[in-house]
Motif scaffolding. Structure first.
Motif, PDB file in Angstrom:
ATOM      1  N   ARG A  74       6.855 -14.422   0.387  1.00 51.53           N
ATOM      2  CA  ARG A  74       7.740 -14.783   1.493  1.00 51.53           C
ATOM      3  C   ARG A  74       7.647 -16.290   1.700  1.00 51.53           C
ATOM      4  O   ARG A  74       6.572 -16.816   2.012  1.00 51.53           O
ATOM      5  N   ALA A  75       8.779 -16.977   1.535  1.00 47.15           N
ATOM      6  CA  ALA A  75       8.849 -18.426   1.774  1.00 47.15           C
ATOM      7  C   ALA A  75       7.752 -19.181   1.025  1.00 47.15           C
ATOM      8  O   ALA A  75       7.102 -20.073   1.561  1.00 47.15           O
ATOM      9  N   GLY A  76       7.524 -18.809  -0.220  1.00 43.52           N
ATOM     10  CA  GLY A  76       6.536 -19.503  -1.034  1.00 43.52           C
ATOM     11  C   GLY A  76       5.095 -19.098  -0.783  1.00 43.52           C
ATOM     12  O   GLY A  76       4.183 -19.686  -1.359  1.00 43.52           O
ATOM     13  N   ARG A  77       4.867 -18.089   0.062  1.00 43.25           N
ATOM     14  CA  ARG A  77       3.513 -17.621   0.338  1.00 43.25           C
ATOM     15  C   ARG A  77       3.374 -16.176  -0.116  1.00 43.25           C
ATOM     16  O   ARG A  77       4.313 -15.390  -0.006  1.00 43.25           O
ATOM     17  N   ARG A  78       2.203 -15.855  -0.608  1.00 38.95           N
ATOM     18  CA  ARG A  78       1.951 -14.498  -1.070  1.00 38.95           C
ATOM     19  C   ARG A  78       1.294 -13.688   0.021  1.00 38.95           C
ATOM     20  O   ARG A  78       0.248 -14.071   0.567  1.00 38.95           O
ATOM     21  N   LEU A  79       1.895 -12.562   0.357  1.00 39.84           N
ATOM     22  CA  LEU A  79       1.308 -11.601   1.282  1.00 39.84           C
ATOM     23  C   LEU A  79       0.585 -10.553   0.438  1.00 39.84           C
ATOM     24  O   LEU A  79       1.224  -9.821  -0.320  1.00 39.84           O
ATOM     25  N   PRO A  80      -0.740 -10.465   0.519  1.00 37.22           N
ATOM     26  CA  PRO A  80      -1.478  -9.558  -0.365  1.00 37.22           C
ATOM     27  C   PRO A  80      -1.079  -8.100  -0.175  1.00 37.22           C
ATOM     28  O   PRO A  80      -0.669  -7.680   0.910  1.00 37.22           O
ATOM     29  N   CYS A  81      -1.192  -7.344  -1.240  1.00 36.38           N
ATOM     30  CA  CYS A  81      -0.973  -5.900  -1.173  1.00 36.38           C
ATOM     31  C   CYS A  81      -2.037  -5.300  -0.249  1.00 36.38           C
ATOM     32  O   CYS A  81      -3.238  -5.527  -0.448  1.00 36.38           O
ATOM     33  N   PRO A  82      -1.645  -4.550   0.776  1.00 33.96           N
ATOM     34  CA  PRO A  82      -2.634  -4.033   1.738  1.00 33.96           C
ATOM     35  C   PRO A  82      -3.725  -3.186   1.094  1.00 33.96           C
ATOM     36  O   PRO A  82      -4.872  -3.202   1.538  1.00 33.96           O
ATOM     37  N   GLN A  83      -3.367  -2.443   0.047  1.00 33.42           N
ATOM     38  CA  GLN A  83      -4.335  -1.550  -0.584  1.00 33.42           C
ATOM     39  C   GLN A  83      -4.917  -2.094  -1.884  1.00 33.42           C
ATOM     40  O   GLN A  83      -5.772  -1.450  -2.479  1.00 33.42           O
ATOM     41  N   GLY A  84      -4.436  -3.254  -2.326  1.00 31.98           N
ATOM     42  CA  GLY A  84      -4.906  -3.769  -3.616  1.00 31.98           C
ATOM     43  C   GLY A  84      -4.657  -2.777  -4.728  1.00 31.98           C
ATOM     44  O   GLY A  84      -5.519  -2.523  -5.567  1.00 31.98           O
ATOM     45  N   GLU A  85      -3.444  -2.207  -4.761  1.00 31.49           N
ATOM     46  CA  GLU A  85      -3.145  -1.110  -5.674  1.00 31.49           C
ATOM     47  C   GLU A  85      -3.311  -1.506  -7.141  1.00 31.49           C
ATOM     48  O   GLU A  85      -3.018  -2.635  -7.551  1.00 31.49           O
ATOM     49  N   LEU A  86      -3.751  -0.543  -7.926  1.00 33.76           N
ATOM     50  CA  LEU A  86      -3.819  -0.712  -9.366  1.00 33.76           C
ATOM     51  C   LEU A  86      -2.432  -0.513  -9.968  1.00 33.76           C
ATOM     52  O   LEU A  86      -1.644   0.316  -9.502  1.00 33.76           O
ATOM     53  N   ILE A  87      -2.133  -1.286 -11.029  1.00 35.33           N
ATOM     54  CA  ILE A  87      -0.869  -1.184 -11.745  1.00 35.33           C
ATOM     55  C   ILE A  87      -1.167  -0.719 -13.164  1.00 35.33           C
ATOM     56  O   ILE A  87      -2.106  -1.223 -13.809  1.00 35.33           O
ATOM     57  N   ARG A  93       6.373  -4.371 -14.117  1.00 37.53           N
ATOM     58  CA  ARG A  93       6.501  -5.101 -12.862  1.00 37.53           C
ATOM     59  C   ARG A  93       5.100  -5.307 -12.309  1.00 37.53           C
ATOM     60  O   ARG A  93       4.166  -4.577 -12.652  1.00 37.53           O
ATOM     61  N   GLU A  94       4.968  -6.316 -11.458  1.00 37.98           N
ATOM     62  CA  GLU A  94       3.647  -6.683 -10.952  1.00 37.98           C
ATOM     63  C   GLU A  94       3.388  -6.152  -9.550  1.00 37.98           C
ATOM     64  O   GLU A  94       2.424  -6.546  -8.914  1.00 37.98           O
ATOM     65  N   GLN A  95       4.239  -5.235  -9.075  1.00 40.56           N
ATOM     66  CA  GLN A  95       4.101  -4.703  -7.717  1.00 40.56           C
ATOM     67  C   GLN A  95       3.938  -3.198  -7.732  1.00 40.56           C
ATOM     68  O   GLN A  95       4.482  -2.503  -8.599  1.00 40.56           O
ATOM     69  N   CYS A  96       3.213  -2.691  -6.734  1.00 40.98           N
ATOM     70  CA  CYS A  96       3.165  -1.252  -6.510  1.00 40.98           C
ATOM     71  C   CYS A  96       4.478  -0.819  -5.861  1.00 40.98           C
ATOM     72  O   CYS A  96       5.296  -1.649  -5.444  1.00 40.98           O
ATOM     73  N   ALA A  97       4.681   0.479  -5.739  1.00 40.40           N
ATOM     74  CA  ALA A  97       5.940   0.983  -5.178  1.00 40.40           C
ATOM     75  C   ALA A  97       6.140   0.514  -3.740  1.00 40.40           C
ATOM     76  O   ALA A  97       7.249   0.171  -3.332  1.00 40.40           O
ATOM     77  N   GLY A  98       5.050   0.490  -2.953  1.00 44.07           N
ATOM     78  CA  GLY A  98       5.172   0.080  -1.555  1.00 44.07           C
ATOM     79  C   GLY A  98       5.583  -1.372  -1.401  1.00 44.07           C
ATOM     80  O   GLY A  98       6.460  -1.705  -0.601  1.00 44.07           O
ATOM     81  N   CYS A  99       4.959  -2.266  -2.172  1.00 47.21           N
ATOM     82  CA  CYS A  99       5.302  -3.686  -2.075  1.00 47.21           C
ATOM     83  C   CYS A  99       6.692  -3.958  -2.642  1.00 47.21           C
ATOM     84  O   CYS A  99       7.424  -4.823  -2.145  1.00 47.21           O
ATOM     85  N   ALA A 100       7.069  -3.217  -3.690  1.00 54.04           N
ATOM     86  CA  ALA A 100       8.418  -3.382  -4.238  1.00 54.04           C
ATOM     87  C   ALA A 100       9.472  -2.978  -3.205  1.00 54.04           C
ATOM     88  O   ALA A 100      10.503  -3.635  -3.055  1.00 54.04           O
ATOM     89  N   ALA A 101       9.198  -1.889  -2.465  1.00 53.32           N
ATOM     90  CA  ALA A 101      10.127  -1.460  -1.424  1.00 53.32           C
ATOM     91  C   ALA A 101      10.209  -2.488  -0.304  1.00 53.32           C
ATOM     92  O   ALA A 101      11.292  -2.784   0.226  1.00 53.32           O
ATOM     93  N   LEU A 102       9.066  -3.067   0.066  1.00 54.76           N
ATOM     94  CA  LEU A 102       9.058  -4.100   1.099  1.00 54.76           C
ATOM     95  C   LEU A 102       9.817  -5.335   0.639  1.00 54.76           C
ATOM     96  O   LEU A 102      10.543  -5.962   1.425  1.00 54.76           O
ATOM     97  N   ASP A 103       9.686  -5.673  -0.640  1.00 57.91           N
ATOM     98  CA  ASP A 103      10.397  -6.821  -1.194  1.00 57.91           C
ATOM     99  C   ASP A 103      11.901  -6.659  -1.037  1.00 57.91           C
ATOM    100  O   ASP A 103      12.616  -7.625  -0.768  1.00 57.91           O
ATOM    101  N   ARG A 104      12.381  -5.435  -1.217  1.00 63.06           N
ATOM    102  CA  ARG A 104      13.825  -5.209  -1.168  1.00 63.06           C
ATOM    103  C   ARG A 104      14.390  -5.270   0.249  1.00 63.06           C
ATOM    104  O   ARG A 104      15.606  -5.294   0.429  1.00 63.06           O
ATOM    105  N   THR A 105      13.514  -5.312   1.264  1.00 63.55           N
ATOM    106  CA  THR A 105      14.024  -5.437   2.629  1.00 63.55           C
ATOM    107  C   THR A 105      14.534  -6.849   2.911  1.00 63.55           C
ATOM    108  O   THR A 105      15.188  -7.070   3.925  1.00 63.55           O
ATOM    109  N   GLN A 106      14.197  -7.785   2.031  1.00 64.07           N
ATOM    110  CA  GLN A 106      14.732  -9.143   2.149  1.00 64.07           C
ATOM    111  C   GLN A 106      15.263  -9.582   0.791  1.00 64.07           C
ATOM    112  O   GLN A 106      14.879 -10.610   0.254  1.00 64.07           O
ATOM    113  N   SER A 107      16.165  -8.778   0.246  1.00 67.15           N
ATOM    114  CA  SER A 107      16.688  -9.005  -1.098  1.00 67.15           C
ATOM    115  C   SER A 107      18.195  -9.203  -1.058  1.00 67.15           C
ATOM    116  O   SER A 107      18.930  -8.367  -0.531  1.00 67.15           O
TER     117      SER A 107
END
Length: 325
Positions: A74-87, A93-107
């Motif tokens: 977000r705006a050049g800053r990384r918001l860490p994955c809350p659970q530190g999910e394994l991929i 892709r470098e995101q878990c399903a939850g973070c990918a869904a959150l990303d799309r809320t501002q896409s």
């Protein structure tokens, strides 16, 4: 969690995938638990490891390493994955399903930010004969979006507010019968047999001319003249296109890749190795704490040589489609 430590030391930097600049591609990196939420300039995120055609590329995944979700930017800053999910090693892709869904809320692509005040560019991107797409990108990004997509050549159609640009994209796509996305396998197939530069640009100009004959879409956009930009030489697709004999399917712990960079288009790297030409989708590297393999160092966590990653044969090449115009 992203604030884990090993032996009292900060976690190693992790690969953030390939990023393009006008002069070429390079690796990006992020560090779990870095100050400022993991995204402060020079702290939790950085660019580096520029890739140059003709030079050697070497990377390895340490034994026992885990691939972690990169969180959300977000705006050049990384918001860490809350659970530190394994991929999974084979995920592209470098995101878990939850973070990918959150990303799309501002896409922009998902139409979730219709009030973005920035000007947007409507463009045509050409990948192969008969394979042109239409798209939009923030004007401030310049050609970066086209480089990230691996567009062999492109030209702008117009510029204006986001919703006007989105409407033009929809109207022109329907009127011209061209898509707003092209999947990676079709792009890769097109790179294997590119026509000469003048043929590429001639087709792109023809689509641009046809687009400007479609009524209505220019009412709220500033039309742009046809000014094609060709990336074939920058990507390394000329004078000889890459001929991969294998494609990497995952980067599991303990594997290593060494080779000379022949070409780089979008997120794809083409390497000349001792086993032939190899295609590496750089998305497979994102999330890993990559290291540089050193065959002379027996203490290298990837092993003295590092085993090769699993690969598969590339799909058989199909005849190129006919030109659109």
């Amino acid at each position: 969690m992203d604030d884990r430590r090993t032996g009292g030391q900060p976690e190693p930097w992790r690969c953030g995938g390939l990023r393009w600049a006008p002069e070429g591609p390079g690796w990006s990196w992020w560090q779990p638990g870095a100050p400022g939420g993991g995204g402060s300039p020079g702290g939790g995120a950085r660019q580096g490891g520029r890739l140059v055609l003709g030079e050697r590329v070497a990377l390895a995944v340490p034994q026992g390493a885990e691939r972690r979700c990169a969180g959300v930017w977000r705006a050049g800053r990384r918001l860490p994955c809350p659970q530190g999910e394994l991929i999974a090693p084979e995920a592209r892709r470098e995101q878990c399903a939850g973070c990918a869904a959150l990303d799309r809320t501002q896409s922009v692509a998902a139409d979730t930010v219709p009030d973005d005040p920035r000007p947007y560019t409507v463009y045509l991107a050409w990948f192969a004969p008969g394979l042109t797409k239409i798209g939009i990108t923030a004007a401030e990004r310049g050609p970066r979006r086209l480089l990230e997509q691996g567009a062999v050549c492109f030209t702008r159609l117009g510029e204006g507010p986001l919703m006007s640009a989105r409407r033009a994209e929809s109207v022109l796509g329907a009127a011209l019968g061209i898509p707003d996305r092209v999947h990676a396998p079709r792009k890769r197939a097109g790179r294997l047999r590119l026509p000469p530069r003048e043929e590429r640009l001639r087709e792109l100009r023809a689509v641009h001319t046809a687009a400007h004959r479609v009524p209505g879409w220019r009412d709220t956009l500033r039309p742009a003249p046809c000014a094609p930009v060709d990336h074939a030489a920058l990507f390394g697709l000329e004078p000889r296109p890459p001929r991969p004999t294998a494609e990497v399917t995952s980067l599991p712990p303990g594997c290593a890749i060494r080779g000379v960079l022949l070409a780089a288009a979008g997120g794809d790297l083409y390497l000349a190795t001792g086993q032939g030409e190899l295609l590496l989708d750089s998305r497979l590297a994102a999330g890993w704490p990559l290291i540089r393999p050193d065959p002379a160092d027996s203490a290298d966590p990837a092993g003295p040589a590092g085993r090769l990653p699993p690969t598969t044969a590339p799909p058989p090449s199909a005849p190129p489609p006919e030109s659109l115009f």
